[in-house]
Design a protein around this motif. Structure first.
Motif, PDB file in Angstrom:
ATOM      1  N   TYR A 139     -22.474  15.354   7.089  1.00  0.00           N
ATOM      2  CA  TYR A 139     -22.368  16.652   7.762  1.00  0.00           C
ATOM      3  C   TYR A 139     -22.303  17.687   6.654  1.00  0.00           C
ATOM      4  O   TYR A 139     -21.366  17.705   5.850  1.00  0.00           O
ATOM      5  CB  TYR A 139     -21.124  16.718   8.648  1.00  0.00           C
ATOM      6  CG  TYR A 139     -20.861  18.105   9.203  1.00  0.00           C
ATOM      7  CD1 TYR A 139     -21.782  18.723  10.043  1.00  0.00           C
ATOM      8  CD2 TYR A 139     -19.707  18.797   8.878  1.00  0.00           C
ATOM      9  CE1 TYR A 139     -21.543  19.999  10.542  1.00  0.00           C
ATOM     10  CE2 TYR A 139     -19.461  20.067   9.381  1.00  0.00           C
ATOM     11  CZ  TYR A 139     -20.379  20.664  10.204  1.00  0.00           C
ATOM     12  OH  TYR A 139     -20.148  21.929  10.701  1.00  0.00           O
ATOM     13  N   MET A 150     -30.601   9.827  13.100  1.00  0.00           N
ATOM     14  CA  MET A 150     -30.592  10.965  14.008  1.00  0.00           C
ATOM     15  C   MET A 150     -30.222  12.201  13.189  1.00  0.00           C
ATOM     16  O   MET A 150     -29.214  12.207  12.474  1.00  0.00           O
ATOM     17  CB  MET A 150     -29.603  10.793  15.149  1.00  0.00           C
ATOM     18  CG  MET A 150     -29.607  12.025  16.049  1.00  0.00           C
ATOM     19  SD  MET A 150     -28.890  11.818  17.667  1.00  0.00           S
ATOM     20  CE  MET A 150     -29.757  10.436  18.312  1.00  0.00           C
ATOM     21  N   VAL A 151     -31.071  13.236  13.311  1.00  0.00           N
ATOM     22  CA  VAL A 151     -30.879  14.482  12.580  1.00  0.00           C
ATOM     23  C   VAL A 151     -30.643  15.591  13.593  1.00  0.00           C
ATOM     24  O   VAL A 151     -31.476  15.814  14.475  1.00  0.00           O
ATOM     25  CB  VAL A 151     -32.109  14.813  11.710  1.00  0.00           C
ATOM     26  CG1 VAL A 151     -31.903  16.142  10.978  1.00  0.00           C
ATOM     27  CG2 VAL A 151     -32.405  13.687  10.738  1.00  0.00           C
ATOM     28  N   TYR A 152     -29.511  16.275  13.471  1.00  0.00           N
ATOM     29  CA  TYR A 152     -29.218  17.411  14.338  1.00  0.00           C
ATOM     30  C   TYR A 152     -29.064  18.651  13.460  1.00  0.00           C
ATOM     31  O   TYR A 152     -28.298  18.638  12.489  1.00  0.00           O
ATOM     32  CB  TYR A 152     -27.950  17.185  15.156  1.00  0.00           C
ATOM     33  CG  TYR A 152     -27.601  18.391  15.991  1.00  0.00           C
ATOM     34  CD1 TYR A 152     -28.335  18.707  17.122  1.00  0.00           C
ATOM     35  CD2 TYR A 152     -26.566  19.241  15.624  1.00  0.00           C
ATOM     36  CE1 TYR A 152     -28.060  19.839  17.864  1.00  0.00           C
ATOM     37  CE2 TYR A 152     -26.275  20.369  16.371  1.00  0.00           C
ATOM     38  CZ  TYR A 152     -27.024  20.660  17.487  1.00  0.00           C
ATOM     39  OH  TYR A 152     -26.745  21.788  18.220  1.00  0.00           O
ATOM     40  N   ASN A 191     -28.532  23.020  13.513  1.00  0.00           N
ATOM     41  CA  ASN A 191     -28.281  24.256  14.250  1.00  0.00           C
ATOM     42  C   ASN A 191     -27.982  25.393  13.271  1.00  0.00           C
ATOM     43  O   ASN A 191     -27.468  25.168  12.180  1.00  0.00           O
ATOM     44  CB  ASN A 191     -27.143  24.099  15.268  1.00  0.00           C
ATOM     45  CG  ASN A 191     -25.809  23.867  14.619  1.00  0.00           C
ATOM     46  OD1 ASN A 191     -25.517  22.748  14.208  1.00  0.00           O
ATOM     47  ND2 ASN A 191     -24.998  24.904  14.508  1.00  0.00           N
ATOM     48  N   ALA A 200     -39.600  18.237  15.263  1.00  0.00           N
ATOM     49  CA  ALA A 200     -38.362  18.675  14.613  1.00  0.00           C
ATOM     50  C   ALA A 200     -38.535  20.124  14.167  1.00  0.00           C
ATOM     51  O   ALA A 200     -38.665  20.424  12.980  1.00  0.00           O
ATOM     52  CB  ALA A 200     -38.008  17.768  13.446  1.00  0.00           C
ATOM     53  N   SER A 215     -37.737  24.466  15.602  1.00  0.00           N
ATOM     54  CA  SER A 215     -37.122  25.382  16.556  1.00  0.00           C
ATOM     55  C   SER A 215     -37.552  26.805  16.215  1.00  0.00           C
ATOM     56  O   SER A 215     -37.657  27.164  15.039  1.00  0.00           O
ATOM     57  CB  SER A 215     -35.598  25.266  16.511  1.00  0.00           C
ATOM     58  OG  SER A 215     -35.006  26.079  17.492  1.00  0.00           O
ATOM     59  N   ASN A 255     -31.989  25.319  17.030  1.00  0.00           N
ATOM     60  CA  ASN A 255     -31.432  23.970  16.971  1.00  0.00           C
ATOM     61  C   ASN A 255     -32.456  22.953  17.430  1.00  0.00           C
ATOM     62  O   ASN A 255     -33.365  23.274  18.183  1.00  0.00           O
ATOM     63  CB  ASN A 255     -30.136  23.858  17.774  1.00  0.00           C
ATOM     64  CG  ASN A 255     -30.319  24.249  19.215  1.00  0.00           C
ATOM     65  OD1 ASN A 255     -30.990  23.545  19.962  1.00  0.00           O
ATOM     66  ND2 ASN A 255     -29.748  25.362  19.612  1.00  0.00           N
ATOM     67  N   THR A 263     -32.840  18.254  17.680  1.00  0.00           N
ATOM     68  CA  THR A 263     -32.423  16.900  17.361  1.00  0.00           C
ATOM     69  C   THR A 263     -33.687  16.078  17.174  1.00  0.00           C
ATOM     70  O   THR A 263     -34.637  16.205  17.954  1.00  0.00           O
ATOM     71  CB  THR A 263     -31.574  16.298  18.493  1.00  0.00           C
ATOM     72  OG1 THR A 263     -30.433  17.137  18.708  1.00  0.00           O
ATOM     73  CG2 THR A 263     -31.115  14.890  18.154  1.00  0.00           C
ATOM     74  N   THR A 277     -26.209  17.528  10.754  1.00  0.00           N
ATOM     75  CA  THR A 277     -25.524  16.247  10.866  1.00  0.00           C
ATOM     76  C   THR A 277     -26.592  15.163  10.895  1.00  0.00           C
ATOM     77  O   THR A 277     -27.531  15.232  11.689  1.00  0.00           O
ATOM     78  CB  THR A 277     -24.671  16.163  12.152  1.00  0.00           C
ATOM     79  OG1 THR A 277     -23.729  17.230  12.149  1.00  0.00           O
ATOM     80  CG2 THR A 277     -23.939  14.840  12.238  1.00  0.00           C
ATOM     81  N   ILE A 278     -26.450  14.185  10.004  1.00  0.00           N
ATOM     82  CA  ILE A 278     -27.378  13.058   9.965  1.00  0.00           C
ATOM     83  C   ILE A 278     -26.573  11.776  10.073  1.00  0.00           C
ATOM     84  O   ILE A 278     -25.632  11.562   9.310  1.00  0.00           O
ATOM     85  CB  ILE A 278     -28.193  13.063   8.642  1.00  0.00           C
ATOM     86  CG1 ILE A 278     -29.006  14.362   8.538  1.00  0.00           C
ATOM     87  CG2 ILE A 278     -29.098  11.821   8.580  1.00  0.00           C
ATOM     88  CD1 ILE A 278     -29.735  14.520   7.238  1.00  0.00           C
ATOM     89  N   THR A 279     -26.966  10.937  11.030  1.00  0.00           N
ATOM     90  CA  THR A 279     -26.284   9.672  11.257  1.00  0.00           C
ATOM     91  C   THR A 279     -27.297   8.540  11.208  1.00  0.00           C
ATOM     92  O   THR A 279     -28.343   8.617  11.867  1.00  0.00           O
ATOM     93  CB  THR A 279     -25.581   9.662  12.634  1.00  0.00           C
ATOM     94  OG1 THR A 279     -24.713  10.794  12.714  1.00  0.00           O
ATOM     95  CG2 THR A 279     -24.787   8.385  12.842  1.00  0.00           C
TER      96      THR A 279
END
Length: 141
Positions: A6, A52-54, A56, A81, A83, A97, A99, A136-138
């Motif tokens: 994050y 997963m890349v979020y 904002n 990906a 916005s 934003n 995802t 945030t990347i998980t």
């Protein structure tokens, strides 16, 4: 064990067209699968798998037009990906934003590897002042 990053930037940054956003603070980082040096634009996905890349942020254009942020992997746009917020007057603030699921391919003779994959967030629209940008990347698998 979940590996994630994050990273964010709370100070406003004016980003020219086709320039990268920087992220100044690494708030959470677990493991070594995702790496980032605070204050730089590049985030590395170091191992094969799905992530997963979020993203904002808030952005105010310096002129009228579309404020657009695009996620790139190794300097190529990652489809979907992206916005966009339309600015009808200079200093209109828009919310951006998205995802996305990003795949890092393994290194083997049958597959063209893209590992490590370097992610950047590129302002492809008009010049804009971005604030409260966060990523945030998980790692999913």
């Amino acid at each position: 064990k979940t590996e994630m990053l994050y990273t964010y930037s709370i100070t406003a940054q004016t980003v020219a067209t086709d320039a990268n956003l920087n992220f100044n603070i690494n708030g959470v980082r677990t493991g070594c699968t995702v790496s980032h040096s605070a204050g730089t634009p590049s985030i590395q996905l170091n191992r094969p798998g799905y992530y997963m890349v979020y993203f904002n942020a808030s952005a105010a254009a310096t002129a009228t037009g579309d404020v657009t942020v695009q996620l790139n992997g190794n300097d190529s746009a990652i489809p979907g990906a992206i916005s966009t917020a339309n600015s009808t007057a200079a200093t209109d603030i828009g919310s951006l934003n998205f995802t996305a699921i990003v795949r890092v391919l393994p290194n083997c003779c049958a597959v063209q590897s893209n590992s490590p994959l370097t992610l950047t967030f590129v302002n492809t629209g008009v010049e804009a002042a971005y604030s409260n940008a966060a990523v945030t990347i998980t790692r999913l698998s």
